[in-house]
Write a protein that holds these residues in place. Structure first.
Motif, PDB file in Angstrom:
ATOM      1  N   PRO A  89      82.538  27.158  31.729  1.00  0.00           N
ATOM      2  CA  PRO A  89      82.023  25.917  32.571  1.00  0.00           C
ATOM      3  C   PRO A  89      82.769  25.025  33.035  1.00  0.00           C
ATOM      4  CG  PRO A  89      80.798  26.417  30.172  1.00  0.00           C
ATOM      5  CD  PRO A  89      82.074  27.005  30.433  1.00  0.00           C
ATOM      6  N   SER A  90      82.586  24.372  34.229  1.00  0.00           N
ATOM      7  CA  SER A  90      83.337  23.573  34.721  1.00  0.00           C
ATOM      8  C   SER A  90      82.858  22.110  34.350  1.00  0.00           C
ATOM      9  CB  SER A  90      83.237  23.488  36.404  1.00  0.00           C
ATOM     10  OG  SER A  90      83.813  22.250  36.723  1.00  0.00           O
ATOM     11  N   PRO A  91      83.940  21.216  33.953  1.00  0.00           N
ATOM     12  CA  PRO A  91      83.438  20.111  33.327  1.00  0.00           C
ATOM     13  C   PRO A  91      82.777  19.150  34.574  1.00  0.00           C
ATOM     14  CG  PRO A  91      85.704  20.021  33.409  1.00  0.00           C
ATOM     15  CD  PRO A  91      85.147  21.551  33.832  1.00  0.00           C
ATOM     16  N   ASN A 129      77.946  19.228  36.386  1.00  0.00           N
ATOM     17  CA  ASN A 129      76.557  18.448  36.439  1.00  0.00           C
ATOM     18  C   ASN A 129      77.012  17.463  37.423  1.00  0.00           C
ATOM     19  OD1 ASN A 129      75.271  19.877  34.660  1.00  0.00           O
ATOM     20  ND2 ASN A 129      76.536  19.195  32.996  1.00  0.00           N
ATOM     21  N   LEU A 130      78.291  16.600  37.529  1.00  0.00           N
ATOM     22  CA  LEU A 130      78.400  15.573  38.362  1.00  0.00           C
ATOM     23  C   LEU A 130      78.321  16.092  39.637  1.00  0.00           C
ATOM     24  CD1 LEU A 130      79.482  12.863  38.840  1.00  0.00           C
ATOM     25  CD2 LEU A 130      81.932  13.987  39.198  1.00  0.00           C
ATOM     26  N   ILE A 131      78.676  17.418  40.031  1.00  0.00           N
ATOM     27  CA  ILE A 131      78.703  17.826  41.494  1.00  0.00           C
ATOM     28  C   ILE A 131      77.026  18.253  41.804  1.00  0.00           C
ATOM     29  CG2 ILE A 131      79.232  19.529  43.138  1.00  0.00           C
ATOM     30  CD1 ILE A 131      81.622  17.717  42.451  1.00  0.00           C
ATOM     31  N   LEU A 132      76.521  18.613  40.896  1.00  0.00           N
ATOM     32  CA  LEU A 132      75.123  19.097  41.058  1.00  0.00           C
ATOM     33  C   LEU A 132      74.250  17.605  41.267  1.00  0.00           C
ATOM     34  CD1 LEU A 132      74.519  21.862  38.414  1.00  0.00           C
ATOM     35  CD2 LEU A 132      74.665  21.887  40.880  1.00  0.00           C
ATOM     36  N   GLY A 133      74.490  16.600  40.555  1.00  0.00           N
ATOM     37  CA  GLY A 133      73.927  15.341  40.580  1.00  0.00           C
ATOM     38  C   GLY A 133      74.128  14.432  42.044  1.00  0.00           C
ATOM     39  N   PRO A 163      73.167  13.545  31.642  1.00  0.00           N
ATOM     40  CA  PRO A 163      72.883  11.872  32.336  1.00  0.00           C
ATOM     41  C   PRO A 163      73.102  11.959  33.914  1.00  0.00           C
ATOM     42  CG  PRO A 163      74.273  11.698  30.285  1.00  0.00           C
ATOM     43  CD  PRO A 163      73.938  13.374  30.555  1.00  0.00           C
ATOM     44  N   CYS A 164      74.024  12.652  34.617  1.00  0.00           N
ATOM     45  CA  CYS A 164      74.117  12.992  35.881  1.00  0.00           C
ATOM     46  C   CYS A 164      72.863  13.437  36.526  1.00  0.00           C
ATOM     47  CB  CYS A 164      75.277  13.753  36.323  1.00  0.00           C
ATOM     48  SG  CYS A 164      76.885  13.224  35.456  1.00  0.00           S
ATOM     49  N   PRO A 199      76.203   7.132  36.786  1.00  0.00           N
ATOM     50  CA  PRO A 199      77.122   7.690  35.695  1.00  0.00           C
ATOM     51  C   PRO A 199      78.492   8.030  36.359  1.00  0.00           C
ATOM     52  CG  PRO A 199      75.722   9.369  36.869  1.00  0.00           C
ATOM     53  CD  PRO A 199      75.141   8.027  37.328  1.00  0.00           C
ATOM     54  N   ASP A 200      78.995   7.925  37.395  1.00  0.00           N
ATOM     55  CA  ASP A 200      80.082   7.984  38.081  1.00  0.00           C
ATOM     56  C   ASP A 200      80.222   7.141  39.268  1.00  0.00           C
ATOM     57  OD1 ASP A 200      82.687   9.936  37.688  1.00  0.00           O
ATOM     58  OD2 ASP A 200      82.031   9.567  39.858  1.00  0.00           O
TER      59      ASP A 200
END
Length: 267
Positions: free
Chosen positions: A101-103, A106-110, A140-141, A168-169
């Motif tokens: 999995p890429s860390p 979820n950031l990108i999907l969000g 959270p994202c 979240p970012d």
């Protein structure tokens, strides 16, 4: 290491160095070159050939496209975001069993969910949600984007604006600001249709500004047809300048009767 993979790795390091320097023009040039180099790897989508360096090639390609998506946010280019996201998506879906999995996933999907929300593509927003696992939905994202959509649909615009503080970012702020503008434009459109004028205080509250100066700047930049005078924001001027089209009732009646005669003749 394979010479082609070495060349991509070195070019990608130059890209990341330019990204850290915030030299986004150089990043765009290097990214274009990287995308051309990636076409030489048959292990990548859509072929997914099982080459000796397949895992390394897939991993670095995924990393490049993730950086490309974030770069599009930094340069505020939504078209580039959509292109790069769809090039990245197969690495999250089709290559899931080939890669760890890429860390950043979820950031990108969000970010993509936020983009769809900003563009008012609600059906696609929910389609993307249905593709996510329950564990991903708890991230959270993703939860941040879902809660924003719920607040937006409920008309709880104050919750949407305050959510900027809990993003979240930092990359989320761009879409949050766009969403805030969308909300204010929607409120402004309704307000000028519902009222001839409102007090400056009421206008500030309706448009969710924290100061009168923010309101005045918004009126100057976004609604120069409004008028601020004697403690009021006057919408009537905007109503008067809007063209009023007369409904050609006689013409419509004649057309309807003509259609009726034609239908009677056919029957």
């Amino acid at each position: 290491m394979d010479p082609q993979l070495t060349e991509v790795s070195q070019q990608f390091e130059r890209f990341k160095a330019a990204f850290v320097r915030k030299d986004y023009n150089s990043c765009s040039d290097l990214l274009s070159q990287l995308k051309v180099l990636l076409t030489k790897f048959t292990s990548l989508p859509p072929l997914f050939e099982n080459t000796p360096n397949a895992v390394q090639e897939l991993t670095i390609a995924r990393d490049i496209y993730e950086h490309a998506v974030v770069l599009s946010v930094k340069t505020e280019d939504q078209d580039a975001f959509e292109r790069d996201f769809f090039q990245l998506k197969p690495y999250y879906v089709d290559a899931r069993n080939r890669l760890p999995p890429s860390p950043q996933e979820n950031l990108i999907l969000g970010l993509n969910l936020l983009r769809l929300l900003v563009q008012n593509r609600i059906a696609e927003f929910h389609t993307e949600l249905e593709l996510l696992s329950s564990a991903t939905l708890d991230n959270p994202c993703i939860k941040h984007a879902v809660e924003l959509e719920q607040s937006f649909m409920e008309g709880a615009y104050n919750r949407v604006l305050s959510a900027r503080q809990t993003a979240p970012d930092a990359t989320y702020v761009y879409f949050m600001d766009l969403l805030a503008k969308t909300i204010r434009d929607e409120i402004a459109g309704c307000s000028e249709k519902a009222y001839d004028y409102v007090s400056i205080g009421d206008a500030r509250q309706m448009l969710l500004f924290s100061s009168d100066q923010e309101l005045f700047t918004y009126v100057t930049e976004e609604h120069p047809e409004w008028e601020v005078k004697d403690g009021f924001v006057v919408f009537q001027k905007a109503k008067e300048t809007a063209p009023c089209k007369e409904i050609p009732s006689l013409q419509l009646i004649n057309q309807t009767l003509s259609y009726a005669r034609e239908l009677e003749r056919i029957v």
